[in-house]
Design an enzyme around this catalytic site. Structure first.
Site, PDB file in Angstrom:
ATOM      1  N   HIS A 406      42.833  62.502  -3.751  1.00  0.00           N
ATOM      2  CA  HIS A 406      41.401  62.231  -3.635  1.00  0.00           C
ATOM      3  C   HIS A 406      40.909  62.591  -2.229  1.00  0.00           C
ATOM      4  O   HIS A 406      39.918  63.309  -2.068  1.00  0.00           O
ATOM      5  CB  HIS A 406      41.126  60.750  -3.936  1.00  0.00           C
ATOM      6  CG  HIS A 406      39.708  60.323  -3.705  1.00  0.00           C
ATOM      7  ND1 HIS A 406      38.833  60.059  -4.746  1.00  0.00           N
ATOM      8  CD2 HIS A 406      38.998  60.127  -2.558  1.00  0.00           C
ATOM      9  CE1 HIS A 406      37.645  59.718  -4.236  1.00  0.00           C
ATOM     10  NE2 HIS A 406      37.729  59.748  -2.910  1.00  0.00           N
ATOM     11  N   GLU A 407      41.593  62.103  -1.215  1.00  0.00           N
ATOM     12  CA  GLU A 407      41.138  62.349   0.165  1.00  0.00           C
ATOM     13  C   GLU A 407      41.192  63.831   0.517  1.00  0.00           C
ATOM     14  O   GLU A 407      40.253  64.379   1.098  1.00  0.00           O
ATOM     15  CB  GLU A 407      41.972  61.525   1.156  1.00  0.00           C
ATOM     16  CG  GLU A 407      41.863  60.019   0.989  1.00  0.00           C
ATOM     17  CD  GLU A 407      40.431  59.513   0.939  1.00  0.00           C
ATOM     18  OE1 GLU A 407      39.528  60.163   1.498  1.00  0.00           O
ATOM     19  OE2 GLU A 407      40.201  58.463   0.298  1.00  0.00           O
ATOM     20  N   HIS A 410      38.285  65.872  -0.658  1.00  0.00           N
ATOM     21  CA  HIS A 410      37.056  65.834   0.145  1.00  0.00           C
ATOM     22  C   HIS A 410      36.992  67.049   1.067  1.00  0.00           C
ATOM     23  O   HIS A 410      35.930  67.656   1.262  1.00  0.00           O
ATOM     24  CB  HIS A 410      36.995  64.554   0.993  1.00  0.00           C
ATOM     25  CG  HIS A 410      36.518  63.364   0.233  1.00  0.00           C
ATOM     26  ND1 HIS A 410      35.325  63.344  -0.459  1.00  0.00           N
ATOM     27  CD2 HIS A 410      37.075  62.134   0.058  1.00  0.00           C
ATOM     28  CE1 HIS A 410      35.169  62.148  -1.025  1.00  0.00           C
ATOM     29  NE2 HIS A 410      36.215  61.404  -0.733  1.00  0.00           N
TER      30      HIS A 410
HETATM   31 ZN    ZN Z   1      36.380  59.402  -1.343  1.00  0.00          ZN
END
Ligand code: ZN
Ligand code: NAG
Ligand code: NAG
Ligand code: NAG
Ligand code: NAG
Length: 602
Positions: A406-407, A410
């Site tokens: 997820h990170e 980004h």
């Molecule tokens: Zn996030």
């Protein structure tokens, strides 16, 4: 000469080990064997006779080579070495072949190989070193010809050209025109084979072997692997959470995306969790290899606190592995140097360099979360991973792959939207979709088959397997996840908005896989046509197309255009139907009113 008190001892040791039928003790196999899985399921066991090794502190004298007793010129390295080896090993000059030597100030080194019938041995060698004219070290893997059970005839039955094609097929590569040699090879059972030795390389696959093929039978007996291997004890990226089980992965790096591996920028190499794509550490301290050759093999133990020394190392290794893996597979799908990715060196392929991702594991600035800062191309992305204290012992976000993926995502979406400025997912709606893409990517990597599973983010760190940290699991079932385009009207927080987008993408993913099937090699092969491969292409292609601070409608249109560009619109109706099923149909406005329309003809 009288100056050799160590000689008898050494020979006793050597001959004692040769006296047995299987002369090398079985418990020492790590020192003498290497089993390799090669290409299509081929397993080759390479045997290396154990070396004896002695060092002599300030050094010992050696006999003066024949003919040099009264000479004014000192003996050359080769003559010194051969004389010494003959005495040490109890063999005559015909059985010692000089290979190489070098002088470096007061130090000298020499390397020899065993010879029989004029044919050198590949794996029976010896080496020595001098300091200030005295012998300071001696190592040998010579074998005693007299105790060898069987030594092959030195005249080959088969010509080398007749064995190259089958070896190329077995090792999945091409003979590279380095001149082949004829060499003896000591086998594990103590017999000695005559082998043709030549190189087989595959640049695409990143493999490079030296093959030892029996010159009498054509059998592939051994290989030298010229490629250095790395291993990591980690949670494989397809496994979402720690309880799914750690594994030791060998060479997970994708050389297409990371041509010098994960620990080199092409000029400087490291033996730590730093490299061209990622630097991972806890409190500024990187994790070092646990054994030479880039092995990062510490196991995480979640019955202990994340801050236990071994857990710190294991968590850093896992974060390093996942962050690099995301670099590599997104590279395959188009997040490259040119499209503003994160690398220290861009190898002259465009974009700005000097911006690998910095991953701060167990970062002290927070708890129960994680974050990723994306500055413009040319400045490092910074990922902070936190400890979670919902359980006792506490848990580490770096052992939940969906959180790291997820990170890292980004960084992908913030760089690919708007040309690498990091400025274009800033509105509430676009920032919300940013959260959605990140969940959708974590979802994508953890799907294992055409059976599309519901997906729960953050289940391990919260110890809530069914709920995790979002309001609903991602699902095609409206009873499990009822979120629709119109839901956004009631939402103000980016993660909540992201759930709507991530669930739409989950539905898009599910129909593409239902129609086109599932590829198990999607992480490394973007050139097939299965639904999960198509999904990831459209995912990244659309990021480059969409405007700065896109709306849901813009982002959907970018997917449709991406499909037009790459697949000639083959998936247009499929995509529209999936978006429309959650309210983002053809005539959805920017106002969060559900619309179920699809284009004419769909
Ligand atoms: Zn996030
Ligand atoms: C060492 O090298 C010299 C010069 O090349 C050569 O004449 C001599 O025969 C060599 N001796 C051995 C033992 O190989
Ligand atoms: C090299 O490896 C690739 C797979 O990575 C394979 O498709 C190709 O056939 C191999 N090349 C040769 C010459 O064997
Ligand atoms: C660094 O690593 C690369 C790739 O693994 C290798 O080709 C190169 O020889 C290494 N350089 C040094 C100085 O060790
Ligand atoms: C590679 O890393 C070394 C050490 O950090 C650095 O000095 C060098 O500039 C880097 N090279 C490239 C091309 O990034």
């Amino acid at each position: 000469m009288a100056g050799f008190p160590f000689l008898p001892l050494l020979l006793v040791a050597l001959y004692a080990s040769l006296a047995h039928a299987a002369p090398w003790p079985l418990h020492a196999r790590h020192a003498t064997h290497r089993v390799r899985q090669i290409g299509r399921g081929l397993e080759v066991k390479a045997f290396h006779p154990k070396s004896t090794f002695q060092t002599f502190g300030k050094g010992i004298d050696q006999p003066i080579p024949e003919g040099f007793a009264n000479s004014l010129t000192p003996p050359a390295i080769n003559d010194s070495a051969v004389t010494f080896m003959q005495a040490q090993l109890g063999v005559d000059a015909a059985h010692v072949g000089y290979r190489a030597g070098l002088s470096d100030g007061s130090r000298k080194f020499a390397y020899v190989k065993q010879v029989h019938d004029g044919v050198p041995f590949a794996n029976a060698v010896a080496n020595m070193a001098w300091k200030d004219g005295k012998v300071v070290a001696f190592g040998s893997s010579f074998v005693d010809i007299n105790s060898i059970s069987k030594i092959a005839d030195s005249n080959p039955t088969l010509d080398v050209n007749s064995v190259i094609p089958t070896t190329e097929a077995a090792l999945d590569g091409r003979f590279n025109d380095q001149p082949p040699t004829l060499e003896y090879l000591v086998n594990e059972d103590g017999s000695v084979a005559l082998t043709h030795v030549f190189q087989i390389r595959n640049e695409t696959a990143g493999t490079w072997f030296e093959a030892y093929v029996c010159a009498h039978t054509g059998q592939l007996l051994s290989v030298t692997d010229f490629v250095a291997h790395a291993s990591y004890t980690v949670l494989p990226i397809q496994k979402q959470t720690f309880p799914a089980g750690q594994e030791t992965l060998t060479d997970p790096q994708d050389l297409f995306a990371s041509p010098f591996g994960w620990h080199s920028n092409g000029t400087d190499n490291t033996t730590e969790t730093t490299g061209n794509n990622v630097a991972a550490f806890v409190g500024g301290r990187v994790s070092a290899e646990t054994s030479a050759g880039l092995n990062f093999n510490v196991k995480y133990d979640d019955t202990k606190d994340p801050t236990a020394a071994s857990n710190i190392q294991a968590a850093t290794n896992n974060a390093f592995y996942i962050a690099n893996t995301v670099h590599d597979f997104t590279y395959r799908y188009g997040f490259t140097e040119k499209t503003f990715n994160f690398q220290d060196s861009n190898f002259g392929k465009g974009g700005k360099e000097g911006d690998r991702v910095v991953v701060s594991v167990q970062d002290a600035s927070g708890l129960n979360n994680a974050n990723f800062a994306t500055p413009p191309d040319g400045q490092s992305g910074v990922c902070r991973m936190f400890i979670w204290d919902f359980t006792d012992p506490r848990r580490d976000g770096s052992l939940e792959n969906d959180i790291i993926v997820h990170e890292m995502t980004h960084g992908v979406t913030s760089r690919m939207t708007g040309g690498g400025t990091g400025r274009c997912l800033q509105t509430t709606e676009a920032g919300g979709m940013g959260e959605g893409w990140s969940d959708a990517m974590a979802n994508w990597v953890s799907q294992k088959s055409a059976q599309v599973e519901d997906f729960v983010v953050g289940q391990y760190v919260t110890n809530k397997p069914a709920a995790g940290i979002r309001s609903h699991p991602y699902s095609t079932d409206p009873e499990v996840n009822p979120l629709r385009y119109s839901s956004v009207a009631q939402l103000n927080e980016v993660h909540n908005i992201g759930e709507v987008w991530a669930n739409m993408l989950h539905n898009v993913y599910a129909v593409l896989v239902a129609e086109r099937g599932f590829s198990t090699t999607a992480l490394t092969n973007p050139d097939t046509t299965e639904g999960n491969v198509v999904f990831m292409h459209l995912f990244l292609d659309a990021l480059l197309l969409q405007p700065c601070n896109p709306t849901f409608v813009d982002a959907r249109d970018a997917w449709i255009q991406a499909d037009e560009n790459r697949y000639n619109g083959a998936n247009k109706c499929t995509l529209f139907k999936a978006f429309a099923s959650r309210g983002l149909g053809l005539n959805a406005g920017p106002d969060f009113v559900d619309n179920a329309d699809v284009p004419a003809g769909c």
